[in-house]
Design a protein around this motif. Sequence first.
Motif, PDB file in Angstrom:
ATOM      1  N   GLY A 360       0.839  -1.208   0.000  1.00 53.31           N
ATOM      2  CA  GLY A 360       0.000   0.000   0.000  1.00 53.31           C
ATOM      3  C   GLY A 360       0.873   1.257   0.000  1.00 53.31           C
ATOM      4  O   GLY A 360       0.614   2.200  -0.745  1.00 53.31           O
ATOM      5  N   GLY A 390      -3.396   1.453  -7.982  1.00 52.09           N
ATOM      6  CA  GLY A 390      -4.482   0.527  -8.313  1.00 52.09           C
ATOM      7  C   GLY A 390      -3.996  -0.608  -9.206  1.00 52.09           C
ATOM      8  O   GLY A 390      -2.833  -0.645  -9.634  1.00 52.09           O
ATOM      9  N   ILE A 391      -4.911  -1.525  -9.477  1.00 51.63           N
ATOM     10  CA  ILE A 391      -4.529  -2.722 -10.254  1.00 51.63           C
ATOM     11  C   ILE A 391      -5.522  -2.883 -11.403  1.00 51.63           C
ATOM     12  O   ILE A 391      -6.740  -2.797 -11.195  1.00 51.63           O
ATOM     13  N   ILE A 399      -2.301 -11.377  -9.385  1.00 54.92           N
ATOM     14  CA  ILE A 399      -1.323 -10.793  -8.442  1.00 54.92           C
ATOM     15  C   ILE A 399      -0.895 -11.732  -7.315  1.00 54.92           C
ATOM     16  O   ILE A 399       0.132 -11.512  -6.699  1.00 54.92           O
ATOM     17  N   ARG A 405       4.192  -9.632 -11.520  1.00 54.51           N
ATOM     18  CA  ARG A 405       4.215  -8.190 -11.239  1.00 54.51           C
ATOM     19  C   ARG A 405       3.472  -7.514 -12.382  1.00 54.51           C
ATOM     20  O   ARG A 405       3.758  -7.756 -13.553  1.00 54.51           O
ATOM     21  N   ALA A 406       2.506  -6.670 -12.045  1.00 56.51           N
ATOM     22  CA  ALA A 406       1.734  -5.992 -13.092  1.00 56.51           C
ATOM     23  C   ALA A 406       2.643  -5.006 -13.837  1.00 56.51           C
ATOM     24  O   ALA A 406       3.682  -4.601 -13.309  1.00 56.51           O
ATOM     25  N   GLY A 416       7.624  -9.832  -6.577  1.00 61.37           N
ATOM     26  CA  GLY A 416       6.372 -10.543  -6.894  1.00 61.37           C
ATOM     27  C   GLY A 416       6.107 -11.780  -6.049  1.00 61.37           C
ATOM     28  O   GLY A 416       5.376 -12.669  -6.483  1.00 61.37           O
ATOM     29  N   ILE A 417       6.682 -11.839  -4.834  1.00 62.50           N
ATOM     30  CA  ILE A 417       6.321 -13.010  -4.012  1.00 62.50           C
ATOM     31  C   ILE A 417       5.621 -12.624  -2.706  1.00 62.50           C
ATOM     32  O   ILE A 417       5.166 -13.490  -1.958  1.00 62.50           O
ATOM     33  N   GLY A 418       5.511 -11.309  -2.425  1.00 64.44           N
ATOM     34  CA  GLY A 418       4.897 -10.849  -1.162  1.00 64.44           C
ATOM     35  C   GLY A 418       3.446 -11.288  -1.044  1.00 64.44           C
ATOM     36  O   GLY A 418       3.038 -11.888  -0.036  1.00 64.44           O
ATOM     37  N   LEU A 419       2.645 -11.032  -2.075  1.00 64.40           N
ATOM     38  CA  LEU A 419       1.215 -11.378  -2.012  1.00 64.40           C
ATOM     39  C   LEU A 419       1.012 -12.898  -2.031  1.00 64.40           C
ATOM     40  O   LEU A 419       0.109 -13.417  -1.391  1.00 64.40           O
ATOM     41  N   SER A 443      -6.434   0.655  -3.920  1.00 65.39           N
ATOM     42  CA  SER A 443      -6.890  -0.739  -3.824  1.00 65.39           C
ATOM     43  C   SER A 443      -7.384  -1.041  -2.415  1.00 65.39           C
ATOM     44  O   SER A 443      -6.946  -0.413  -1.443  1.00 65.39           O
ATOM     45  N   PHE A 445      -7.853  -4.424   0.018  1.00 68.37           N
ATOM     46  CA  PHE A 445      -7.629  -5.865   0.236  1.00 68.37           C
ATOM     47  C   PHE A 445      -8.474  -6.288   1.431  1.00 68.37           C
ATOM     48  O   PHE A 445      -8.290  -5.764   2.535  1.00 68.37           O
TER      49      PHE A 445
HETATM   50  P1  ADP Z   1       5.905  -6.983  -5.290  1.00 65.66           P
HETATM   51  O1  ADP Z   1       5.183  -5.980  -4.513  1.00 65.66           O
HETATM   52  O2  ADP Z   1       7.230  -7.342  -4.729  1.00 65.66           O
HETATM   53  O3  ADP Z   1       5.922  -6.740  -6.728  1.00 65.66           O
HETATM   54  P2  ADP Z   1       3.728  -8.637  -4.510  1.00 65.66           P
HETATM   55  O4  ADP Z   1       3.570 -10.115  -4.577  1.00 65.66           O
HETATM   56  O5  ADP Z   1       3.615  -8.016  -3.194  1.00 65.66           O
HETATM   57  O6  ADP Z   1       5.096  -8.369  -5.175  1.00 65.66           O
HETATM   58  O7  ADP Z   1       2.671  -8.027  -5.483  1.00 65.66           O
HETATM   59  C1  ADP Z   1       2.485  -8.564  -6.770  1.00 65.66           C
HETATM   60  C2  ADP Z   1       1.989  -7.499  -7.723  1.00 65.66           C
HETATM   61  O8  ADP Z   1       0.639  -7.125  -7.375  1.00 65.66           O
HETATM   62  C3  ADP Z   1       2.755  -6.222  -7.649  1.00 65.66           C
HETATM   63  O9  ADP Z   1       3.875  -6.284  -8.467  1.00 65.66           O
HETATM   64  C4  ADP Z   1       1.721  -5.233  -8.181  1.00 65.66           C
HETATM   65  O10 ADP Z   1       1.649  -5.311  -9.579  1.00 65.66           O
HETATM   66  C5  ADP Z   1       0.440  -5.747  -7.637  1.00 65.66           C
HETATM   67  N1  ADP Z   1       0.084  -5.078  -6.368  1.00 65.66           N
HETATM   68  C6  ADP Z   1       0.123  -5.619  -5.148  1.00 65.66           C
HETATM   69  N2  ADP Z   1      -0.325  -4.765  -4.210  1.00 65.66           N
HETATM   70  C7  ADP Z   1      -0.664  -3.653  -4.864  1.00 65.66           C
HETATM   71  C8  ADP Z   1      -1.199  -2.392  -4.449  1.00 65.66           C
HETATM   72  N3  ADP Z   1      -1.462  -2.115  -3.179  1.00 65.66           N
HETATM   73  N4  ADP Z   1      -1.453  -1.493  -5.424  1.00 65.66           N
HETATM   74  C9  ADP Z   1      -1.208  -1.777  -6.698  1.00 65.66           C
HETATM   75  N5  ADP Z   1      -0.693  -2.913  -7.167  1.00 65.66           N
HETATM   76  C10 ADP Z   1      -0.421  -3.841  -6.253  1.00 65.66           C
END
Ligand code: ADP
Length: 455
Positions: A360, A390-391, A399, A405-406, A416-419, A443, A445
């Motif tokens: 965030g 935003g996404i 995601i 990663r978007a 790209g592994i946090g979520l 966004s 969650f």
């Molecule tokens: P990272 O943040 O390291 O890229 P994450 O797994 O945390 O990896 O997130 C994967 C992808 O989801 C991000 O690269 C981004 O594209 C999208 N994303 C996650 N959280 C957000 C957010 N709060 N706002 C916008 N895009 C997000």
Amino acid sequence: MQIRNRLALYFTIVSSCLMLLVMAFIYLLFSSEAKKDFYRELNERAEVAAQVYLEADEISDASFQKIKKRFINSLPHEVIRFYDSTNHPSFIKDRDQNWNILTIDEVRKKKYIAYEQGDKQIVGINYNDNQGDFVILVSAVDEFTKERKKNLLEIMIALFLGQILVQFLVGRWFAEKTLRPIQKVNSQVQRISATDLHLRVEGGTEKDELGTLAANFNDLLQRLEHAFDLQKMFVANASHELKTPLTSIMGEIEVAVIKDRPADEYKQTLLSVLAETEQMHNMINNFLLLANAENATVRQQTEAIRLDELLWEIKESFDRESSYIVQVQIPSFPEDENRLKIIANKSLLLLAFSNIIRNGFKFSEGQPVVCSLFFYENSLVVTITDKGIGIDNDAIGKIFEPFYRADQAHHYQGHGIGLYMSKKIVELYGGTIEVQSKPGSGSVFNIIFANIAHF
Ligand code: ADP
């Protein structure tokens, strides 16, 4: 021992025991009926003897001849004795075999006795005649029944042995026929190795135990195949992610060593190398955290956690370590604070929530992130809202995939592994994550723990 032999053996043992019981019953029944018949016969002999010796004076000559004819055919080892009221033997002069007074008295008292002595059967009757009261005792050996019992026993033993063989062979045939489909499945399973996880076993069309086993095994294979694919993809992506900064480090060092350079250029190169190594360090840290989250022992170290307290704790830690602002909002509290609790591993849950909160801040250039907690009858919902980039709709479904990663995220640091990690942890404790997002506005969650147990 093979199952088919074991089954056949059990089948044979059980049916043989049953057969033995039935045979024993038949044999005993036969013996007892034969014994009763022979007592009847002895009784009849006593009556006939009485008529021959005592009634001769009272019946016609013709009848006497008839009775005498019957009397002539004696039983094997037959002995007949008449005793008068003074217990003296009468009519028959042979003194070899005799009964004692006690037995004679018993007959007189009971009117009829029947008993066995060795292989002899004995019957005694009390006979009243115009010549006085007599006790007649008859004994004989039932040779005929003895012979028949011997024959019956021989037939039964032969039958019993024969049935053991037949039962075993029939049992084996049945077991083999029943287990044949298992053998088929077995040989199919043997073909499947880690590299052939796409193969499936056929359990037949029937919805029997074997069909269910095959279906469950196929399900397991499918999940394994998926897990293997995921792991392969993970390794490929992880290698790629690590390779990028490494290639960049190597490139920078190669350029730096081509010729002698001024000190500040080397410093610049080292700073850049430091930044790349820091990135690698972060990534490796994340891999370690992920491995930790997947570690069964860590996952099972659970406790009851109050979600409101957890959110305040996260806020405090962000306050301590950064200038980022986490706003905690809890619109209402239940009367029973236990209703805000869930069972989970605290550090894993902290990691899951912090990942989302950190995103965030990252994707909103550090704007405040709001964390709210709502409680319902059977569920708890934590909502994390940011005012970031935003996404896109087509990215929302991806995601949570590892290393995804978007497109808009490529200007921001991350791997790209946090979520992926957050989702895994939340699901571990029965939760789900839903995302709503408006590109350009931010966004939301929603982390939902439904069907929570009340404490
Ligand atoms: P990272 O943040 O390291 O890229 P994450 O797994 O945390 O990896 O997130 C994967 C992808 O989801 C991000 O690269 C981004 O594209 C999208 N994303 C996650 N959280 C957000 C957010 N709060 N706002 C916008 N895009 C997000």
